[in-house]
Design a protein around this motif. Structure first.
Motif, mmCIF file in Angstrom:
data_model
loop_
_atom_site.group_PDB
_atom_site.id
_atom_site.type_symbol
_atom_site.label_atom_id
_atom_site.label_comp_id
_atom_site.label_asym_id
_atom_site.label_seq_id
_atom_site.Cartn_x
_atom_site.Cartn_y
_atom_site.Cartn_z
ATOM 1 N N PRO A 149 -22.332 6.820 -10.935
ATOM 2 C CA PRO A 149 -22.795 5.421 -10.998
ATOM 3 C C PRO A 149 -22.558 4.815 -12.372
ATOM 4 O O PRO A 149 -22.727 5.472 -13.399
ATOM 5 N N THR A 157 -23.797 -1.344 -12.609
ATOM 6 C CA THR A 157 -24.450 -1.357 -11.304
ATOM 7 C C THR A 157 -25.977 -1.344 -11.411
ATOM 8 O O THR A 157 -26.670 -1.743 -10.479
ATOM 9 N N GLY A 173 -22.196 2.285 1.205
ATOM 10 C CA GLY A 173 -21.360 3.041 0.284
ATOM 11 C C GLY A 173 -22.233 3.521 -0.859
ATOM 12 O O GLY A 173 -22.019 3.221 -2.024
ATOM 13 N N THR A 174 -23.241 4.273 -0.509
ATOM 14 C CA THR A 174 -24.314 4.585 -1.470
ATOM 15 C C THR A 174 -23.920 5.608 -2.521
ATOM 16 O O THR A 174 -24.546 5.713 -3.573
ATOM 17 N N GLY A 175 -22.859 6.370 -2.245
ATOM 18 C CA GLY A 175 -22.417 7.364 -3.234
ATOM 19 C C GLY A 175 -23.525 8.352 -3.544
ATOM 20 O O GLY A 175 -24.058 9.024 -2.656
ATOM 21 N N ASP A 227 -22.818 6.032 3.860
ATOM 22 C CA ASP A 227 -21.565 6.352 3.199
ATOM 23 C C ASP A 227 -20.674 7.075 4.198
ATOM 24 O O ASP A 227 -21.151 7.697 5.146
ATOM 25 N N LEU A 228 -19.395 6.950 3.940
ATOM 26 C CA LEU A 228 -18.431 7.607 4.801
ATOM 27 C C LEU A 228 -18.146 9.016 4.301
ATOM 28 O O LEU A 228 -17.675 9.865 5.040
ATOM 29 N N SER A 229 -18.444 9.251 3.046
ATOM 30 C CA SER A 229 -18.100 10.540 2.459
ATOM 31 C C SER A 229 -19.199 11.555 2.718
ATOM 32 O O SER A 229 -20.381 11.315 2.481
ATOM 33 N N GLY A 233 -21.363 7.297 7.992
ATOM 34 C CA GLY A 233 -20.516 6.456 8.827
ATOM 35 C C GLY A 233 -19.911 5.333 8.020
ATOM 36 O O GLY A 233 -20.193 5.170 6.833
ATOM 37 N N SER A 234 -19.046 4.558 8.699
ATOM 38 C CA SER A 234 -18.327 3.514 7.996
ATOM 39 C C SER A 234 -19.115 2.203 7.991
ATOM 40 O O SER A 234 -19.534 1.710 9.043
ATOM 41 N N TRP A 235 -19.309 1.672 6.826
ATOM 42 C CA TRP A 235 -19.994 0.398 6.582
ATOM 43 C C TRP A 235 -21.122 0.104 7.575
ATOM 44 O O TRP A 235 -22.126 0.813 7.565
ATOM 45 N N ASN A 274 -21.908 -1.661 -3.689
ATOM 46 C CA ASN A 274 -20.883 -1.575 -4.714
ATOM 47 C C ASN A 274 -19.715 -0.854 -4.055
ATOM 48 O O ASN A 274 -19.551 0.341 -4.202
ATOM 49 N N LEU A 307 -11.539 7.452 -2.493
ATOM 50 C CA LEU A 307 -12.271 6.723 -1.457
ATOM 51 C C LEU A 307 -13.317 5.781 -2.053
ATOM 52 O O LEU A 307 -13.662 4.758 -1.478
ATOM 53 N N ALA A 308 -13.810 6.134 -3.213
ATOM 54 C CA ALA A 308 -14.864 5.341 -3.845
ATOM 55 C C ALA A 308 -14.302 4.203 -4.686
ATOM 56 O O ALA A 308 -15.045 3.346 -5.152
ATOM 57 N N GLN A 310 -15.927 -0.027 -12.014
ATOM 58 C CA GLN A 310 -15.368 1.227 -11.507
ATOM 59 C C GLN A 310 -14.181 1.737 -12.331
ATOM 60 O O GLN A 310 -13.838 2.916 -12.280
HETATM 61 C C1 LIG Z 1 -17.738 2.476 -5.849
HETATM 62 S S1 LIG Z 1 -18.545 3.700 -4.903
HETATM 63 C C2 LIG Z 1 -20.207 3.236 -5.109
HETATM 64 C C3 LIG Z 1 -21.187 4.358 -5.030
HETATM 65 C C4 LIG Z 1 -22.595 3.972 -5.381
HETATM 66 N N1 LIG Z 1 -23.110 2.907 -4.575
HETATM 67 C C5 LIG Z 1 -22.666 3.574 -6.828
HETATM 68 O O1 LIG Z 1 -22.753 2.393 -7.128
HETATM 69 O O2 LIG Z 1 -22.615 4.453 -7.682
HETATM 70 C C6 LIG Z 1 -18.117 3.220 -3.270
HETATM 71 C C7 LIG Z 1 -18.733 4.104 -2.217
HETATM 72 O O3 LIG Z 1 -18.319 3.595 -0.952
HETATM 73 C C8 LIG Z 1 -18.047 4.682 -0.093
HETATM 74 N N2 LIG Z 1 -17.142 4.239 0.959
HETATM 75 C C9 LIG Z 1 -15.828 4.043 0.928
HETATM 76 N N3 LIG Z 1 -15.385 3.633 2.123
HETATM 77 C C10 LIG Z 1 -16.464 3.552 2.916
HETATM 78 C C11 LIG Z 1 -16.654 3.166 4.281
HETATM 79 N N4 LIG Z 1 -15.631 2.810 5.045
HETATM 80 N N5 LIG Z 1 -17.882 3.184 4.765
HETATM 81 C C12 LIG Z 1 -18.925 3.551 4.012
HETATM 82 N N6 LIG Z 1 -18.804 3.920 2.714
HETATM 83 C C13 LIG Z 1 -17.578 3.925 2.187
HETATM 84 C C14 LIG Z 1 -17.444 5.716 -1.008
HETATM 85 O O4 LIG Z 1 -17.564 6.991 -0.449
HETATM 86 C C15 LIG Z 1 -18.247 5.519 -2.251
HETATM 87 O O5 LIG Z 1 -19.372 6.371 -2.239
#
Ligand SMILES: C[S@@+](CC[C@H](N)C(=O)[O-])C[C@H]1O[C@@H](n2cnc3c(N)ncnc32)[C@H](O)[C@@H]1O
Lengths: 378, 480
Positions: free
Chosen positions: A180, A184, A210-212, A234-236, A261-263, A280, A303-304, B359
């Motif tokens: 993070p 953010t 996309g909580t990471g 999160d997808l990961s 899951g995705s978004w 984020n 992916l992030a 990022q």
């Molecule tokens: C920039 S990171 C942000 C992580 C966290 N929220 C932070 O601010 O530290 C983006 C996050 O989105 C997730 N992500 C990417 N594609 C995604 C999707 N299709 N659905 C859900 N999450 C996704 C990534 O795995 C990553 O954890």
């Protein structure tokens, strides 16, 4: 190592093939999919950061001093080895500070040798150093190895120690999860402000997409106090495991629910009901990825980071979803790549989605960059 | 044994009865705890004898004084509004008379009550002077009047401030008076023992007097730190003078000196802000020193410190003079009224930022700078591990800077130690450290000097600090 696929189907990434960690952003741009074999079929157990490990190693103080001296020299030498024009180089002052923190995290504090004594300017006196022994949370060999990785491999410091201090939290992080960023933190400040203005926001359901590591979700949950609820997606697979662990560490299992899951896909049950939506998402334009700072480009998950051609794939997808997911009066805050993207997003929301949102505006980070877009569902 | 105790307590009450015409048993127990509570006197490392002209230190060794804040206990707060009664023995002996008698002061181990009494009385005089006794009584009376005003609590902040100050001053006053009374009681007791030929009581009273004599030395030192805010934690700031690397190195040495000094005193030290020099040392740094009386001691260090040495950075091995300025800011407690800061008056900046951020960047550097727009005062913190914490820590520094500015404005006394770094003029040298051609550290304010600069640079500063504090308080001799 990381390949990009073209993925034409609108396949919802609800349950992506296990061997892939996929990002599917329907419609707008062909989504990318990163495959990383190390993630495949693994049941992820989050790693234990240095500072939480048991102090089960011991070494004579003199050996620890020797290591510290070596590490300091290595840190100072980076200035000689890089040209000042080189933008992506290490900074010895920052490294020395990181070294201090590494010591804080890996050496057990005790009355006779507080970590400070080791980092201080005091040199060993007499045979003191031979006799005294220091308790460590990692073996000396590991400490040598970790510091080498930091400098030679440019492994991010936060992965080296396994944690990131973020706001007033200490979050576990590891390879596979974005570390993070300081910027953010402000997302949580903005939520705090909104919540302070209207108690209504405390009682509803929030989502962090996309909580990471779970950073924003945990920060928001703490701002909401006892009564709110946050769903973090999160997808990961790694992110889900790490976020879950961080949520547990802060005793927030009852407030923060982590869903894979995705978004918006895992949020069907709360459609139109959210009082707040924060994210984020990955926003770096694909072409910028190869030129990223070594710590980011070589070590953090693509992916992030990768937001498609102009970086806005996920953001635009989130804007569309926000109008569907938020209840009337609901608040949203998205982080963006900066001025240009923020303007694009504001334009999109005030033209294409003009009947859905009000008070859409750009908020700057502490560096003065227009970093966030916030607003309310009409 | 038990009968003796009963016997003695009876005679004490009788004595009190004779002394005051009233029976105040609660005060007996009080005065006993007083003298016992501050006995954590450990004379340890620093045994350098104290050469100064001020009274009271000749025999003392500077030691790690364990200050117990409660040794002057306050219970009642109304006492001050009445005229302060002068305590005396049955036969009319008072502290002032004891001093006037000019009984010779002998070694502590001599069992001569007059000598003990004279020494204690002298200490009481020193303590009163240091507490600015007359001013204290006047102030106390003013505060009592204020406290009795009917609508006082309409303004709770003001009322809180008044009643806190009243409580604290009452405590100080009662502490001294109790001590004084205790001395006179012991004298009465001793005379009684002699009359009744009770040798056990006599020797016990004698040793009680001896103990009082020891405690009185501690109380003298304690009285040095009795000003408002003395017991606060503080920030210490060091700034290098002109001269580049040479001065930057000196500034770093000075900062190191304070860090070790603070650690020796068992204060906790955290670096808040540090701007390194290009080649070596620091241009400027701020540390936070946490612990009771940190400010009271550290304020004695405010001013310019000068170093003379053969420069380790000069290949020609020439002699160099370098300067470093020191400022000290108290961190006011929650009880004090602090300056109200409006969020809208602040500008918060990421310090040393650059590039796209977000990022794109992974850095452990999350320093922030906070600017208070109306005053232009800034604060920076970069040593915390998150931006949020850096911000909180910089806010705390900013708050203390604004508080200090406000204090200086209010009291308009502009005492030297309230100066901020920017106000300290480089002409205001307080101490010189000479490493070459001879070795010496000399305080220009007190002329206190030491021939071992290494020990001073390793944090052995108490001699300098205490001599300065005592000389600055004791020279106001018109008190009392
Ligand atoms: C920039 S990171 C942000 C992580 C966290 N929220 C932070 O601010 O530290 C983006 C996050 O989105 C997730 N992500 C990417 N594609 C995604 C999707 N299709 N659905 C859900 N999450 C996704 C990534 O795995 C990553 O954890």
């Amino acid at each position: 190592m990381i390949r990009s696929f073209r993925f034409t189907s609108l396949l919802s990434a609800a349950k992506p093939l296990r061997s892939f960690a996929c990002s599917s952003s329907p419609a707008i741009e062909p989504p990318q999919c990163s495959s990383s074999s190390s993630i495949s079929l693994r049941i992820t157990h989050p790693k234990t950061p240095l500072f939480l490990r048991a102090p089960s190693h011991a070494a004579p103080l003199s050996e620890v001093w020797k290591w510290h001296g070596w590490a300091k020299d290595l840190a100072s030498s980076v200035d000689d080895n890089s040209s000042p024009e080189d933008e992506d180089s290490l900074d010895s002052i920052l490294l020395l500070r990181e070294l201090k923190w590494l010591i804080e995290d890996s050496i057990e504090a005790s009355d006779h040798h507080h970590p400070v004594i080791i980092t201080g300017t005091e040199t060993p006196r007499g045979d003191d150093g031979e006799k005294k022994s220091v308790k460590l949370r990692a073996s000396l060999e590991e400490l040598y190895d970790l510091w080498r990785q930091r400098i030679e491999k440019r492994r991010p410091f936060q992965y080296v120690v396994g944690c990131e201090h973020w706001r007033d939290l200490v979050l576990c992080v590891e390879e596979g999860v974005l570390i993070p960023r300081p910027e953010t933190e402000l997302v949580v400040d903005m939520v705090e402000e909104v919540v302070r203005g209207d108690e209504w926001f405390k009682r509803g359901v929030w989502a962090d997409l996309g909580t990471g590591s779970g950073a924003i979700a945990i920060g928001v949950a703490r701002v909401l106090g006892g009564c709110g609820r946050v769903i973090a997606t999160d997808l990961s697979h790694v992110a889900i495991a790490v976020a879950g662990n961080n949520v547990r560490r802060y005793g927030l299992e009852g407030m923060v629910e982590v869903r894979e899951g995705s978004w918006f896909e895992p949020l069907k049950d709360v459609e139109g009901k959210l009082v707040g939506l924060v994210s984020n998402p990955p926003y770096i334009p694909s072409d910028d990825i190869p030129g990223l700072q070594a710590e980011v480009g070589r070590h953090e998950p693509r992916l992030a980071l990768d937001g498609g051609v102009d970086g806005t794939d996920s953001l635009l997808h989130l804007c569309d979803g926000a109008s569907r997911m938020l209840t009337s009066g609901g608040f949203f805050a998205f982080e963006t790549n900066g001025e240009k993207q923020s303007k694009m997003i504001v334009d999109y929301m005030t033209s294409n989605l003009k009947d859905s949102f009000s008070g859409v505006k750009i908020v700057s980070d502490f560096a003065g960059i227009g970093r966030f877009v916030t607003g309310f569902r009409l | 044994m038990s009968s003796l105790i009963i016997n003695r307590s009876r005679s004490r009450s009788v004595l009190l009865w004779k002394t005051y015409g009233i029976k105040i048993t609660s005060i007996i127990s009080h005065s006993f705890t007083d003298s016992v509570s501050s006995s954590g006197f450990s004379s340890s490392d620093s045994t350098r004898s104290f050469k100064t002209t001020s009274s009271g230190f000749e025999s003392g060794k500077i030691s790690n004084l364990a200050f117990s804040r409660n040794s002057f206990v306050s219970t009642a707060r109304t006492l001050s509004s009445e005229a302060v009664p002068v305590a005396s023995t049955c036969d009319g002996l008072t502290v002032e008379r004891i001093i006037a008698n000019q009984w010779p002061i002998l070694d502590e181990n001599e069992s001569d009550w007059k000598s003990h009494a004279a020494a204690i009385a002298q200490s009481i005089q020193v303590i009163k002077r240091r507490l600015q006794w007359k001013k204290l009584l006047v102030r106390l009376r003013m505060l009592s009047v204020e406290l009795n005003k009917p609508h006082l609590w309409d303004d709770p902040t003001h009322a809180g401030k008044i009643s806190r100050e009243h409580g604290s001053l009452t405590g100080k006053m009662k502490g001294v008076m109790t001590f004084e009374r205790e001395l006179l009681e012991h004298i009465d007791m001793l005379k009684l023992a002699k009359e009744e030929k009770d040798s056990e009581l006599e020797s016990e009273t004698m040793s009680a007097l001896k103990e009082m004599r020891r405690v009185s030395k501690e109380k003298e030192l304690e009285a040095l730190l009795s000003a408002e805010n003395d017991q606060c934690s503080c920030y210490i700031e060091v700034q290098a003078g002109a001269g580049g690397t040479e001065s930057n190195d000196w500034a770093a040495m000075v900062m190191e000196m304070y860090k070790t000094w603070a650690q020796r005193r068992k204060f906790s030290v955290t670096v808040v802000d540090e701007m390194p020099g290009e080649m070596a040392g620091i241009k400027r740094a701020t540390i936070k020193v946490n612990g009771e009386y940190a400010y009271g001691y550290a304020k004695a260090e405010v001013g310019v410190h000068r170093l003379v040495r053969i420069s380790p950075f000069d290949s020609g091995k020439r002699r160099h003079t370098s300067f470093a300025a020191v400022a000290v800011i108290p961190i006011l407690g929650d009880g004090s009224t602090r300056v109200q800061i409006n969020d809208s008056d602040l500008r918060i900046e990421r310090f040393r930022s650059g590039g796209a951020g977000g990022q794109h960047a992974n850095t452990t550097d999350s320093a922030v700078r906070i600017i208070h727009i109306p005053t232009g005062i800034t604060a920076t913190c970069q040593n915390e591990r998150s931006q949020h914490m850096n911000k909180a820590s910089a806010m705390a520094v900013l708050q203390s800077r604004l508080d200090q500015l406000e204090m200086a404005r209010q009291t308009a006394m502009n005492a030297q130690h309230t100066q901020s770094l920017t106000e300290i003029s480089w002409g205001n040298q307080i101490r010189t450290y000479v490493l070459h051609p001879y070795r010496m550290v000399k305080d220009l304010r007190t002329n206190y000097e030491v021939s071992d600069p290494d020990s001073v640079l390793e944090g052995d500063l108490d001699g300098f600090i205490l001599s300065f504090l005592s000389s600055s308080l004791d020279k106001g001799d018109d008190e009392h």
